[in-house]
Design an enzyme around this catalytic site. Structure first.
Site, PDB file in Angstrom:
ATOM      1  N   ASP A 209      34.727  38.673  36.175  1.00 31.76           N
ATOM      2  CA  ASP A 209      34.212  37.948  37.512  1.00 31.76           C
ATOM      3  C   ASP A 209      35.551  37.664  38.163  1.00 31.76           C
ATOM      4  OD1 ASP A 209      32.852  36.786  39.519  1.00 31.76           O
ATOM      5  OD2 ASP A 209      31.722  35.604  38.233  1.00 31.76           O
TER       6      ASP A 209
HETATM    7  C1  BGC Z   1      30.749  35.376  41.826  1.00 28.84           C
HETATM    8  C2  BGC Z   1      30.279  36.821  41.641  1.00 28.84           C
HETATM    9  C3  BGC Z   1      30.578  37.842  42.506  1.00 28.84           C
HETATM   10  C4  BGC Z   1      31.920  37.853  42.899  1.00 28.84           C
HETATM   11  C5  BGC Z   1      32.466  38.790  43.916  1.00 28.84           C
HETATM   12  C6  BGC Z   1      32.421  35.552  42.115  1.00 28.84           C
HETATM   13  O1  BGC Z   1      32.484  34.434  42.816  1.00 28.84           O
HETATM   14  O2  BGC Z   1      30.643  34.716  40.715  1.00 28.84           O
HETATM   15  O3  BGC Z   1      28.740  36.709  41.409  1.00 28.84           O
HETATM   16  O4  BGC Z   1      29.840  38.990  42.605  1.00 28.84           O
HETATM   17  O5  BGC Z   1      32.459  36.482  43.297  1.00 28.84           O
HETATM   18  O6  BGC Z   1      31.885  38.398  45.147  1.00 28.84           O
END
Ligand code: BGC
Length: 739
Positions: free
Chosen positions: A271
């Site tokens: 993530d």
């Molecule tokens: C989130 C993810 C997301 C990623 C990219 C993160 O802050 O937890 O779910 O896909 O950002 O935007």
């Protein structure tokens, strides 16, 4: 045979590319960057953007996120394809969570439809729009089960139940990926967040998760497994730790379970900066160690931590990380790129004509409208206040959200245009034979609203109450649209109070004093506690954040052009103190009240009932249904038997309607205590007035077992109950025994 050949070919191609790559280029494939400058303009000359640009040119970036639109994607792909040594195309990721530009209901709302075909279709439309804008990978579906309405990301998932969650995970993966990943209308999906992020302690974002093995295996993991079985190409790990180990550095989750046990052959992306965050957790001492832990644990791609690009090469040279781990990660990434067809044509998703013909098309709008109507849940309808009469009525429409064209889009809709939703006011105005008048009553938010900033809720200004109350006095019916703004439920939006925000509760009570004929339309991304409303308001419609066509969908429900059929995918608590509250809870040693009602020594609260305000699976219709004759073909089965179950359902009301028939079981005694009810099957039926149908279900050992505390699926003999009905509070039941 044909598919075996294809797989073999892909593997051969992957190997042939891998052979050409230097260790730096391999590590580059494991590196993902956020969009960083206007790639269609001049090249950056210094700073972070310059570093990223140079990395692109040198083949040191495998993927980009947040670059979207054919023009942008082509430009960034061109740098890699034409200027880097091997020209390995980028995979372009984006959060296509509930639509790209044409926005469908938030995922939690879609889950309320229990309509797997519609959900699959919604994902396929999102995929086609995104793919036409150059994107070939979505960071969806989020399959995190959550029992905590305080957690803002409840809106992104399918609710509290692992069975419904698994079915929806499968539908979404198949919707995004289609039958053929190389089709220009499909994109790779990503099951996230692996794992247990939905159990963040106290509903606080990014928090510790500390759950037992039984909950992990039986509640958290099943939707992820369903995504693997549906062929999902990628996984995202999570921000949380699980039992003291950050998910990103968690070998047990990513290698033992996902890659070894489940044989997942796609790749895992971290993530956003979750590799770097392992240092803040106090798990890795520095970024270098974080890179080492993450890669060993099976995180294949680094999203925005810069950990792999800075440290992996050194870690490999120092023999702290085995190069075979790098090869495995890169093989996984290249495999997906081959399957997408990017090696055949890196620009295949870059076609301006397709982009303009696909995005926002009439068919896409019709499909999201259909999905929106199916997502609405009628929570309460006393005195048959709904549906509204189509003429001869003075209707007051009240609430800031009724005239909002932005909030219905919900959150995580990064490519949609602001204010592009149909508001409730606009939707209702189409029914012109009534006299419809709108007054806001009070603002919900003061000032700007944005995806990444705190919102300023109006908690004091009631200066426009009077106008709304005066209007209500002179009206036959009052429709009040209240709840959360679209940005109030999402990442970083935990709440300790889940009442109607701001002065809305007070507005509702003041209006009620002058006119009791209120239809309350809720907008929200999580369960709200609306105990006062449930006691006083005759009609309550759960309308979530329904996307681009929200106002049209709500108006069609209110006027009865569409008969509501949604069922809650989450329990609504009576108050926040009941959380976590869920239908598949366990009995305790003292679940029942003592015969002496005043005795306190049983499992309960002194100030509120144990039951939720609205249970999982609840949802009304403008017609009514009766259930009878629950039958099993036998009373005693052996473990390998099929259990055939039937039930009669009849439409006992006056109009045609749809009902989700739900089947639950209870395993009465087991080596691990089992929930009081577990959803195991459901079917949607549509019946005309007076019509009845016999609905059949078949269960087998795959439905009757559970995972024990070492993660092994076991089926134990003994007594079971079956429950069937229109919600988890169904009363029709039967027994059987497994021998
Ligand atoms: C989130 C993810 C997301 C990623 C990219 C993160 O802050 O937890 O779910 O896909 O950002 O935007």
């Amino acid at each position: 045979m044909k598919s075996a050949n294809l797989i073999h070919n892909v593997e051969k191609k992957v190997d042939s590319v891998l052979e050409l790559m230097t260790i730096e280029e391999k590590i580059g494939q494991m590196n993902q960057y956020n969009g960083f400058y206007d790639v269609t303009g001049p090249s950056p000359v210094d700073g972070d953007s310059k570093t990223k640009y140079d990395h692109l040119k040198n083949g040191l970036v495998g993927s980009m996120l947040n670059v979207r639109g054919v023009k942008e994607v082509r430009a960034v792909q061109k740098i890699v394809v034409e200027e880097s040594r091997l020209g390995i195309p980028l995979i372009i990721g984006f959060d296509v969570i509930h639509g790209y530009k044409t926005i469908s209901p938030i995922p939690l709302a879609e889950a309320a439809s229990w309509d797997l075909d519609a959900i699959k279709k919604s994902a396929s439309i999102a995929a086609a729009e995104a793919a036409s804008a150059g994107i070939n990978w979505t960071f969806a579906p989020m399959v995190d089960i959550s029992r905590d309405a305080r957690w803002g990301r409840v809106m992104e998932g399918a609710g509290e139940d692992p069975f419904l969650g698994s079915k929806i995970a499968e539908a979404r993966v198949k919707g995004f990926q289609g039958d053929d990943l190389s089709d220009v209308q499909t994109i790779a999906a990503c099951a996230k967040h692996f794992a247990a992020y939905g159990f963040s302690e106290s509903g606080k974002e990014y928090n510790t998760v500390d759950i037992g093995t039984s909950t992990l295996y039986n509640i958290v993991l099943p939707p992820f497994k369903a995504a693997v079985d549906a062929g999902v190409k990628t996984f995202m790990n999570a921000f949380n730790e699980l039992n003291g180990i950050p998910a990103t550095g968690n070998l047990f989750l990513q290698r033992d379970i996902l890659k070894n046990q489940w044989k997942f052959n796609g790749f895992v992306v971290s993530d956003w900066s979750s590799i770097a965050e392992m240092t803040s957790w106090g798990f890795s001492k520095n970024l270098r160690e974080a890179a080492k832990f993450a890669v060993i644990a099976g995180s294949d791609m680094d999203m925005e931590s810069y950990a792999y690009i800075q440290h992996l090469s050194d870690l490999v040279n120092n023999k702290e990380v085995n190069e075979s781990l790098i090869n495995d990660a890169v093989r996984r990434i290249l495999r997906v790129k081959f399957e997408l067809g990017l090696f055949d044509d890196p620009y295949k998703y870059c076609n301006e004509e397709r982009e303009s013909a696909t995005i926002g098309s009439k068919q896409n709008n019709e499909a999201v409208l259909d999905m929106a109507k199916k997502s609405i849940v009628l929570l309460k309808n006393e005195n048959q206040l709904l549906p509204l009469k189509k003429s001869g009525q003075k209707i007051a429409l009240i609430g800031a959200l009724a005239n909002d064209k932005n909030s219905p889009l919900g959150s995580w809709r990064l490519a949609s245009e602001d204010n592009s939703a149909v508001s409730v006011l606009e939707g209702m105005q189409k029914y012109t034979d009534n006299l419809l008048t709108y007054k806001k009553g009070a603002d919900l938010i003061v000032g700007e609203t944005a995806f990444i900033h705190e919102l300023n809720i109006n908690t004091t200004n009631k200066s426009e109450f009077k106008e709304a109350i005066d209007l209500a006095k002179q009206s036959d019916i009052v429709v009040m649209v209240l709840g959360e703004h679209g940005f109030q439920s999402e990442e970083g939006r935990s709440r300790t109070n889940i009442d109607l925000p701001g002065v809305q509760q007070e507005l509702l009570e003041e209006v009620y004093k002058v006119n009791e004929n209120i239809v309350l339309v809720l907008n929200n991304g999580r369960p709200l506690s609306i105990t006062w409303a449930d006691k006083h308001i005759s009609a309550i419609v759960e309308a979530w954040h329904l996307g681009t066509q929200a106002g049209n969908a709500i108006a069609q429900i209110l006027y009865g052009d569409y008969n509501p059929s949604g069922k809650l995918p989450v329990s609504f608590p009576r108050n926040v103190g009941q959380i976590p509250i869920y239908y598949n809870y366990k009995n305790t040693g003292r679940s029942l009240p003592n015969t002496d009602k005043k005795m306190v020594f049983w499992s309960h609260y002194s100030d509120v009932e144990n039951t939720p305000l609205y249970p999982f699976g609840h949802g009304l219709s403008y017609t009514s249904f009766s259930y009878e004759s629950l039958n099993l073909n036998k009373n005693v089965y052996s473990v390998n038997d099929s259990i055939n179950i039937s039930v009669n359902i009849k439409n006992t009301g006056k109009i045609k309607g749809k009902e989700v028939v739900q089947l639950y079981i209870q395993d009465l005694f087991a080596s691990i205590t089992r929930p009081v009810k577990e959803l195991k099957a459901f079917k949607m039926v549509e019946l005309k007035p007076g019509e009845s149908e016999t609905v059949h279900f078949t269960l087998d050992k795959n439905s009757l077992g559970f995972f024990n505390n070492i993660g092994k699926y076991v089926v134990e003999t003994g007594k079971f109950k079956i429950f069937i009905g229109g919600s988890s509070y169904t009363t029709l039941e039967a027994d059987f025994e497994l021998q």
